[in-house]
Structures are given as C-alpha cells and as structure tokens.
Design a protein around this motif. Structure first.
Motif, mmCIF file in Angstrom:
data_model
loop_
_atom_site.group_PDB
_atom_site.id
_atom_site.type_symbol
_atom_site.label_atom_id
_atom_site.label_comp_id
_atom_site.label_asym_id
_atom_site.label_seq_id
_atom_site.Cartn_x
_atom_site.Cartn_y
_atom_site.Cartn_z
ATOM 1 N N SER A 198 83.363 -46.834 -13.689
ATOM 2 C CA SER A 198 83.530 -47.826 -12.632
ATOM 3 C C SER A 198 84.034 -49.117 -13.264
ATOM 4 O O SER A 198 83.611 -49.493 -14.369
ATOM 5 N N THR A 199 84.908 -49.810 -12.537
ATOM 6 C CA THR A 199 85.520 -51.000 -13.120
ATOM 7 C C THR A 199 85.831 -52.039 -12.056
ATOM 8 O O THR A 199 85.778 -51.744 -10.863
ATOM 9 N N ALA A 200 86.153 -53.257 -12.484
ATOM 10 C CA ALA A 200 86.310 -54.443 -11.632
ATOM 11 C C ALA A 200 84.921 -54.916 -11.209
ATOM 12 O O ALA A 200 83.989 -54.827 -12.000
ATOM 13 N N ALA A 201 84.742 -55.392 -9.966
ATOM 14 C CA ALA A 201 83.495 -56.051 -9.584
ATOM 15 C C ALA A 201 82.686 -55.207 -8.613
ATOM 16 O O ALA A 201 83.126 -54.944 -7.490
ATOM 17 N N SER A 202 81.481 -54.819 -9.008
ATOM 18 C CA SER A 202 80.627 -54.003 -8.144
ATOM 19 C C SER A 202 80.229 -54.730 -6.872
ATOM 20 O O SER A 202 79.898 -54.093 -5.870
ATOM 21 N N TRP A 203 80.251 -56.052 -6.900
ATOM 22 C CA TRP A 203 79.840 -56.854 -5.741
ATOM 23 C C TRP A 203 81.013 -57.205 -4.816
ATOM 24 O O TRP A 203 80.821 -57.838 -3.791
ATOM 25 N N LEU A 204 82.223 -56.757 -5.175
ATOM 26 C CA LEU A 204 83.416 -57.075 -4.391
ATOM 27 C C LEU A 204 84.147 -55.788 -3.983
ATOM 28 O O LEU A 204 83.915 -54.721 -4.552
ATOM 29 N N PRO A 205 85.061 -55.872 -3.023
ATOM 30 C CA PRO A 205 85.856 -54.700 -2.639
ATOM 31 C C PRO A 205 86.765 -54.172 -3.742
ATOM 32 O O PRO A 205 87.351 -53.100 -3.600
ATOM 33 N N THR A 206 86.904 -54.922 -4.859
ATOM 34 C CA THR A 206 87.788 -54.490 -5.949
ATOM 35 C C THR A 206 87.223 -53.327 -6.761
ATOM 36 O O THR A 206 87.950 -52.725 -7.563
ATOM 37 N N TYR A 207 85.975 -52.993 -6.600
ATOM 38 C CA TYR A 207 85.341 -51.925 -7.374
ATOM 39 C C TYR A 207 86.116 -50.619 -7.214
ATOM 40 O O TYR A 207 86.516 -50.260 -6.099
ATOM 41 N N LYS A 208 86.270 -49.897 -8.304
ATOM 42 C CA LYS A 208 87.081 -48.676 -8.284
ATOM 43 C C LYS A 208 86.734 -47.812 -9.481
ATOM 44 O O LYS A 208 85.865 -48.174 -10.298
ATOM 45 N N LEU A 209 87.438 -46.698 -9.630
ATOM 46 C CA LEU A 209 87.193 -45.786 -10.738
ATOM 47 C C LEU A 209 88.412 -45.670 -11.640
ATOM 48 O O LEU A 209 89.539 -45.516 -11.161
ATOM 49 N N GLY A 210 88.159 -45.738 -12.941
ATOM 50 C CA GLY A 210 89.170 -45.463 -13.941
ATOM 51 C C GLY A 210 88.808 -44.200 -14.699
ATOM 52 O O GLY A 210 87.746 -43.600 -14.485
ATOM 53 N N LEU A 211 89.695 -43.784 -15.631
ATOM 54 C CA LEU A 211 89.470 -42.513 -16.329
ATOM 55 C C LEU A 211 89.901 -42.606 -17.778
ATOM 56 O O LEU A 211 90.976 -43.139 -18.097
ATOM 57 N N LEU A 212 89.063 -42.074 -18.653
ATOM 58 C CA LEU A 212 89.403 -41.834 -20.051
ATOM 59 C C LEU A 212 89.343 -40.327 -20.285
ATOM 60 O O LEU A 212 88.399 -39.671 -19.845
ATOM 61 N N GLU A 213 90.331 -39.789 -20.988
ATOM 62 C CA GLU A 213 90.286 -38.363 -21.316
ATOM 63 C C GLU A 213 90.098 -38.187 -22.816
ATOM 64 O O GLU A 213 90.725 -38.874 -23.626
ATOM 65 N N LEU A 214 89.194 -37.256 -23.170
ATOM 66 C CA LEU A 214 88.968 -36.930 -24.571
ATOM 67 C C LEU A 214 90.103 -36.021 -25.045
ATOM 68 O O LEU A 214 90.121 -34.822 -24.735
ATOM 69 N N THR A 215 91.054 -36.594 -25.767
ATOM 70 C CA THR A 215 92.219 -35.832 -26.228
ATOM 71 C C THR A 215 92.135 -35.485 -27.709
ATOM 72 O O THR A 215 92.887 -34.643 -28.198
ATOM 73 N N GLY A 216 91.208 -36.136 -28.432
ATOM 74 C CA GLY A 216 91.015 -35.833 -29.847
ATOM 75 C C GLY A 216 89.770 -34.989 -30.064
ATOM 76 O O GLY A 216 89.072 -34.618 -29.125
ATOM 77 N N LYS A 217 89.471 -34.710 -31.308
ATOM 78 C CA LYS A 217 88.344 -33.842 -31.637
ATOM 79 C C LYS A 217 87.033 -34.585 -31.778
ATOM 80 O O LYS A 217 85.965 -34.015 -31.543
ATOM 81 N N ASP A 218 87.072 -35.857 -32.167
ATOM 82 C CA ASP A 218 85.844 -36.602 -32.447
ATOM 83 C C ASP A 218 85.555 -37.600 -31.318
ATOM 84 O O ASP A 218 86.245 -38.615 -31.195
ATOM 85 N N PRO A 219 84.528 -37.373 -30.511
ATOM 86 C CA PRO A 219 84.206 -38.305 -29.425
ATOM 87 C C PRO A 219 83.840 -39.704 -29.909
ATOM 88 O O PRO A 219 83.930 -40.669 -29.141
ATOM 89 N N LEU A 220 83.432 -39.822 -31.198
ATOM 90 C CA LEU A 220 83.048 -41.128 -31.734
ATOM 91 C C LEU A 220 84.243 -41.945 -32.205
ATOM 92 O O LEU A 220 84.083 -43.106 -32.587
ATOM 93 N N ASP A 221 85.427 -41.362 -32.172
ATOM 94 C CA ASP A 221 86.645 -42.063 -32.563
ATOM 95 C C ASP A 221 87.346 -42.581 -31.294
ATOM 96 O O ASP A 221 87.795 -41.782 -30.467
ATOM 97 N N PRO A 222 87.421 -43.903 -31.104
ATOM 98 C CA PRO A 222 88.076 -44.428 -29.897
ATOM 99 C C PRO A 222 89.496 -43.891 -29.711
ATOM 100 O O PRO A 222 89.964 -43.781 -28.567
ATOM 101 N N ALA A 223 90.156 -43.561 -30.803
ATOM 102 C CA ALA A 223 91.517 -43.031 -30.697
ATOM 103 C C ALA A 223 91.545 -41.641 -30.059
ATOM 104 O O ALA A 223 92.612 -41.157 -29.664
ATOM 105 N N SER A 224 90.371 -40.999 -29.961
ATOM 106 C CA SER A 224 90.294 -39.681 -29.343
ATOM 107 C C SER A 224 90.281 -39.760 -27.820
ATOM 108 O O SER A 224 90.337 -38.725 -27.149
ATOM 109 N N TRP A 225 90.189 -40.984 -27.283
ATOM 110 C CA TRP A 225 90.111 -41.169 -25.839
ATOM 111 C C TRP A 225 91.381 -41.850 -25.323
ATOM 112 O O TRP A 225 91.797 -42.878 -25.841
ATOM 113 N N LYS A 226 91.983 -41.264 -24.309
ATOM 114 C CA LYS A 226 93.202 -41.820 -23.720
ATOM 115 C C LYS A 226 92.897 -42.360 -22.335
ATOM 116 O O LYS A 226 92.394 -41.640 -21.469
ATOM 117 N N LYS A 227 93.218 -43.640 -22.114
ATOM 118 C CA LYS A 227 92.954 -44.265 -20.827
ATOM 119 C C LYS A 227 94.103 -44.009 -19.856
ATOM 120 O O LYS A 227 95.277 -44.192 -20.198
#
Length: 522
Positions: free
Chosen positions: A228-257
C-alpha cells in the motif's frame, strides 16, 4: 475467467441468492485466510485486542471471537493495529503492531497458538528486533504490518518501518527469520518509497513517499509483493507491486518495482489499500480483499470489499474496485444456507449468531449474555461511524410469514425493529433492499417503510404508547402486498406495498442502542 457485474440499478426487486453487495463489512487492514472449509478473518478488536471472525463464506465475516486482549498498561497495551493471521508449519501466528499509546513507540509482535485451534489460546512474543545494528535493537525502531513468507525453504519477514527513530518516514524492510517468532539478522531496505509520484501522499513533488501493508502473492512460480502506498487517510491510497526476480530476497536488486499502480481509486471507490488474496471455496478463483474509505475527508473510516481478480501472462490483474452498492456474483463454490420456516434464533450469549451476518461498525456490536446489542457505543471509539447497524438472516427467501422480536432500548430514542423481505444487505443506513418496521420511542410511534439500497421511503406511521423502560414485543405479518404490525400483541398499523415479493429477515437500529434476545419467523 470472466465475472459478470450486475449493478444495483438493474435490481430494484432484489438480487438473486447467487449475488452479494459490497462492502461486506466495516473494517480496515482486512486479513482473511482459508483454512479447511472455513474462512478466518483477523481484525483489531477496537484497538485493544485481536478478534478472529469465523465463517463458511468469503462474503460474510461470520462469528467474532476475541482471541487476545491487550493489557491495561505497558508497551503493547494500546493502538493494536492490522493483525495478520498466518498458518505456518502447522501452527497459527498473528503478527500485530502495538504501542503504549504513542504511535512513535509502535513495534511488531507475534501471537503463537499454543495448539492447533485457531481460536487459541495464544502466547505473545516480541517485540521483534526491527531496528538498526546487527542485533536489530541499536536502537529498535518503529514497525507495523509484518508479514511472513517462505522462499527457497527459508522464512522471511517483511514490514513497514521508519528509517530512524521519530522520522515518520515509512519504508519496506525485510529480514531473515530463525523461527516464526524471531528474526535472524538485521533488516534490509527493500526499495525507495518515492520512486514515482503516485507513491507520494498527495501524488506530487514536495510530499513524502510512504510504503506499508506488504502482502505476498505467489502464482505459477512467481512471487509478488503487493504494498500500500500514498496516504491511508486520503483518497490517494493505492497498491503498488514489487516482483522477486532474483534469487536472494535479502538483496534489494532481486526486487523489481512495477512502474504503475496495480490497483487505485475510482470516483466511487477511493482510498483503496491493504490488499489481501485468497481463493474461492472450490479453489477455482482468486479473490482480492481490501478496504476503502467511507468519505473523501482526511480520516481512517473504512469498510471491507471483496472482488475477484485474474492473472494475465502470469501477472496479477486486479482491475478496478467495484462500486459500493453494486451486486457481484458470489465466489465459485460458495453456497448460502437455506433456512426453512419456522426459524427461532436464540441470541443470548451469541448462541445462534452464526446464522446471521452483521453489517455495521464492529465497535457497535456486543454479543452479551442477555442478547445481541446493536448500536452499543464503545467507551473509547476508534474511527467509528454509524450505519444503521443490522443483522440479516443468511439465505432467507421468505414470501408470506410473521417475524417477531423483543426490543430492549438501552440508550437513545430512535428507530429499532425488523427488516422484512430484505436482499442485498451491505454497510450503510439504507444499504439493503426491502422493508423495515420500527418502534420509535422518542415520538411514541411505529413506522413502516422501504429502502432501495440507497434511499428510505416511508409508507405508513402510527402513534403507539410505548414504554422504553420495558422490553417491547414487535411482530410483523407479511402476506402478499399486505403488512400488519403489532406491538405487545396488539395490531397498531396496517399497510400495503408490492415492491418486494420475497427476501430474508433481520434486525436493525438507527442511532440508538438496543438489545435483541430472539428473532422468530413462522
């Protein structure tokens, strides 16, 4: 998979039993899991505890059970936020954030079931070491919305946390786990919270980014983190997505926004966030559970929606949020009960509460020893709002009948009474189609009218001498277009109307506090 949306304007005579109406309940940060043949909803109990609602359907929360109550004082005594129920390696865990009453002191905790019963008892663990340093406690730092998942056979926790004490800047973090109740290493920042303008609270430069409510969705070998992103108290609240494209979940580079939001507001349904995902009873469909705001003001008054979604080329396609008041087909494999006359429900101690669905703010419902209370104002209300709280008998399709109840007014002098031939119930004062017969002690009258899902129209009214200090017996006989209303066994009003031919029955209040012991239909 193709689903047909049947809008309310086409259904003035009432929807069929194979449809339902959103929103299905009041609530925020909804969590539901499918366990066996049951759905278990996890909700904050008035910010003072955790409640599990058990249902055989996805479209009704079912019966509430408070499984953990916060202590009166201490570091986790207040602001019990967004509990998340998960079933991990044969046991139930509830991940929840709590504080001592000051938001800056929020930390993440885990409740672990002591046995295999989801209703507990539970043992508290924590707080988790969600801060800086190798020990995660140098210092420990604000954390909410923890979610646990497995990747490559290992456990990981993701959550929303501040970058430093007192910053009020929320980012997504991840850490390995030793067990479902303990982290195994320091936190790792997954991604920036303001990569795109749509991630900012007001969707423009000069406002801060915000990321929270991480949820994992796995499908055909792909792992998606929906946040969830933007403001929970405003109509701007929405959903974004990260996909695990690498092998190591602890490596930020493994996640694609993903460059665009995957779910956002419309002009009718806004402030959409905290998405969760579960399958239909027969496992043939995926369903999206989320909350949306009740109005466009800066607040946290929200209700719960459920709607189906699909995958296109392996990527989730959530579509647009369904409009409040519109009918939608029930989840595949979901079946309503078919109660037969006569019906006699004993509501004392919540005995037969499971035959009903509740539509109203959870803090205005009490399952007491003497009966079910609707409109019970909480001592310390949190984001509360009134909606003409109601209970509707599941699956009722009655034509000619007599419905009766006993009303005990506890506080207030507004309407309380019976819903008749009701269909399409939802959260809202007039959010149902059908008739209502109510006693109004303030004006010493009985009123009979109908609602079309949005509006109320009075059909008839009569004066009646009622004493609200004593229980009031109310009964209504419906036969074709003829309705007869009796108070204390004496007929006080007759009326005619042919708008609704059949439907269920229920109990309803309007800005008053009432206790109902029974509901009978014959």
């Amino acid at each position: 998979m193709t689903r047909t949306l049947l809008f309310s304007a086409l259904l003035l005579s009432g929807a069929l039993a194979d449809t339902f109406v959103n929103p299905i309940a009041e609530g925020a940060d909804p969590c539901v899991i499918k366990h066996g043949d049951k759905y278990i909803w996890c909700q904050s109990a008035g910010n003072q505890g955790v409640a599990l609602w058990v249902s055989d359907r996805l479209t009704s929360l079912g019966t509430p059970h408070v499984v953990w109550q916060a202590p009166a004082t201490g570091p986790y005594s207040k602001e019990v936020w967004a509990p998340e129920l998960q079933f991990i390696d044969g046991k139930f865990y509830i991940y929840v954030a709590a504080s001592d009453g000051k938001n800056a002191n929020h930390l993440a905790y885990a409740l672990e079931s002591e046995g295999v019963d989801p209703l507990g008892p539970y043992k508290l663990h924590g707080p988790f070491a969600t801060g800086e340093g190798k020990d995660g406690k140098s210092p420990n730092i604000w954390a909410i919305d923890m979610y646990v998942f497995k990747s490559g056979g290992k456990l990981y926790a993701v959550w929303s946390g501040w970058d430093k004490p007192g910053s009020d800047q929320q980012y997504l973090y991840i850490a390995p786990m030793k067990s479902p109740v303990e982290l195994a290493g320091p936190r790792v920042l997954l991604a920036k919270n303001d990569t795109y303008l749509w991630e900012r609270t007001e969707e423009k430069e000069g406002t801060r980014g915000l990321a929270e409510g991480p949820q994992i969705l796995e499908h055909e070998g792909r792992t998606f983190l929906i946040y969830s992103t933007a403001a929970s108290w405003l109509p701007t609240y929405k959903l974004g997505l990260l996909e695990l494209t690498g092998k190591d979940p602890l490596d930020p580079a493994s996640w694609k926004k993903h460059e665009e939001p995957v779910f956002r507001s419309t002009d009718k349904t806004f402030g959409t966030g905290h998405g969760g995902f579960v399958q239909s009873p027969d496992g043939k469909e995926w369903w999206h559970i989320f909350h949306a705001k009740r109005d466009r003001g800066g607040n946290w008054k929200r209700s719960i929606f459920v709607q189906p979604f699909t995958f296109k080329d392996g990527f989730p396609d959530f579509g647009q949020p369904v409009a409040p008041g519109s009918s939608i087909e029930r989840p595949s494999g979901e079946r309503l009960p078919s109660p037969k006359l006569p019906v006699a429900l004993d509501l004392r101690g919540g005995k037969d509460f499971g035959a009903l669905s509740y539509y109203g703010h959870q803090q205005f419902l009490v399952l007491g020893k003497q009966g079910v209370e609707l409109g019970a104002a909480p001592k310390d209300p949190v984001n509360d709002y009134r909606t003409g709280e109601k209970l509707v008998l599941d699956g009722g399709e009655f034509t000619d009948f007599t419905a009766s109840t006993t009303i005990e007014f506890l506080k207030g002098e507004r309407d309380a009474g019976l819903l008749l031939r009701v269909t399409d119930p939802s959260v809202g004062f007039d959010a149902q189609r059908g008739y209502f017969a109510g006693v109004i002690p303030g004006s010493k009258s009985v009123v009979f009218g109908k609602t079309d899902g949005t509006n109320w129209k009075e059909i008839a009214r009569a004066e009646v001498d009622v004493d609200k200090s004593k229980p009031i017996e109310l009964s209504v006989t419906a036969k074709g277009q003829d309705f007869t209303i009796a108070v204390g066994g004496k007929t006080v009003l007759s009326a005619k109307d042919d708008t609704y031919a059949k439907g269920s029955v229920g109990l309803r209040v309007v800005d008053t506090h009432v206790r109902f012991e029974t509901l009978e239909v014959k």
